[in-house]
Design an enzyme around this catalytic site. Structure first.
Site: not given
Length: 419
Positions: A345, A168, A308
């Site tokens: 995400h 990620c 994040h």
């Protein structure tokens, strides 16, 4: 430092697509209007707990791209081509010949992915097992660097090429590394970003089995609610994002419109656990501080943070604590938000698309709210801009943070073009 480089790297174009829209303007407008890009998606017969996903139903046409290239591309790479095209058109114009600006060997690309062509690998393997044959391009379809290769071939980018795979944090690491390539004098401009598309049952199940995905079964508001007590996993989404980065003097000489400057980059590893963030917070803290040090600014100069903010119990608490350590007292009065509350995400694309959102915040003064923050976690007690956007004129410095499985941590500091 190589005399070919000014040492300064600026952003002159960007492109992105996800379930919120097929361009940055469409996506940003959706965020302005508090729209979300995920919905309920069923996987009948599969043992998948998660119910909410950010799938793209209306993808852009691929006619502008070479059929010879498209035939061996997995979905994440096709999305990457679309994002790269938007970034190049924004930076150089839709009909520009890049050779008019620099040699092919002075331009390159870093385009990463997290799980790459896992869907295509599953499809081709199933076909082979059932029929004894599959696509003759199977090997190429599952090559992680195929997206980077396609972008380089489509625009004849014969300079530096690489394919980071850092879960990620991939997209932001691609940007940071591309900046370092430009600063070294090895390129005058670079495309950098990432892409992801995981929709097949096996790929989704393999993440869901780790208990990483949202376990919410009914409520859209609770499916992705960063920094809330109700958070219980992230919403998996597909998409891609790419930035066009240039040496400042090169961009200035060609009369480019400068959108922002990348002034700081930090990248450190947890070296702790394959999925959980390190409890000592050291890598995340050093990543932020290093980015600020490289930018030549004190931590209290940061005026906005795109966190994040995955909506997972571990990340959001760990990230809050790391921000407090890295920013000190400034953490308590710095506006922070998670735009994953809109997009879900995007894995490898998340660092790149959230860098674009960070730049848009600098450009427009709109700091996106963290939506669905109706039940705040008392331990996530920073200013996470709950539910309503905030505006501030003249934002000079903003920070984008991204973390990934395997302990990857990345921070980017962007400065206003007018700083």
């Amino acid at each position: 430092m190589n005399k070919q480089s000014s040492g300064r790297v600026v952003v002159t174009g960007y492109g992105a697509l996800c379930a919120l829209g097929n361009s940055v303007d469409e996506i940003w407008t959706s965020i302005e209007n508090y729209k979300v890009g995920y919905r309920r998606v069923e996987y009948p017969g599969a043992p998948i707990v998660a119910k909410f996903f950010g799938v793209m139903d209306n993808k852009p046409p691929r006619k502008p791209f070479s059929k010879a290239i498209l035939k061996f591309l997995p979905e994440f790479a096709k999305l990457g081509l679309s994002a790269a095209a938007e970034a190049i058109h924004m930076a150089f114009g839709e009909k520009a010949n890049l050779d008019d600006f620099c040699s092919p060997f002075e331009r390159g690309v870093i385009f990463g992915t997290g799980w790459g062509a896992q869907d295509e690998s599953t499809i081709q393997n199933n076909a082979f097992r059932e029929n004894g044959s599959a696509s003759p391009f199977s090997n190429l379809l599952v090559m992680p660097s195929v997206g980077t290769a396609a972008i380089s071939m489509q625009w004849n980018l014969r300079g530096y090429q690489n394919t980071p795979v850092a879960a990620c944090a991939t997209g932001s690491i691609a940007i940071g590394d591309a900046c370092e390539v430009i600063r070294s004098g090895r390129a005058k401009f670079m495309l950098a970003g990432g892409g992801e598309s995981i929709r097949e049952g096996f790929g989704v199940w393999s993440i869901d089995a780790l208990r990483a995905l949202s376990k919410e079964q009914e409520s859209l508001e609770k499916a992705c609610c960063p920094f809330s007590l109700d958070r219980n996993g992230f919403v998996l989404s597909e998409g891609a994002a790419v930035l066009c980065l240039e040496d400042y003097e090169f961009a200035k000489a060609r009369g480019a419109r400068i959108l922002a400057e990348v002034v700081g980059y930090g990248n450190y590893s947890d070296a702790s656990d394959i999925t959980s963030p390190a409890e000592d917070l050291l890598a995340r803290t050093m990543t932020i501080r290093t980015a600020c040090t490289q930018a030549g600014i004190p931590v209290d100069a940061i005026e906005y943070v795109n966190a994040h903010g995955t909506s997972t119990p571990l990340n959001d608490l760990n990230e809050t604590r790391a921000l407090k350590l890295a920013l000190g007292n400034a953490a308590y009065h710095t506006p922070i938000s998670s735009t994953k509350s809109y997009t879900g995400h995007l894995i490898a694309a998340t660092g790149a698309i959230e860098s674009i959102f960070t730049i848009r915040t600098i450009e427009t003064g709109l700091m996106p709210a963290t939506i669905h923050l109706n039940n705040p976690d008392s331990e996530c007690d920073l200013d996470y801009i709950p539910n309503e956007h905030r505006r501030k004129s003249c934002i000079r410095y903003a920070l984008n943070l991204n973390y990934g499985f395997g302990g990857s941590n990345s921070a980017l500091v962007f400065a206003s073009a007018n700083s």
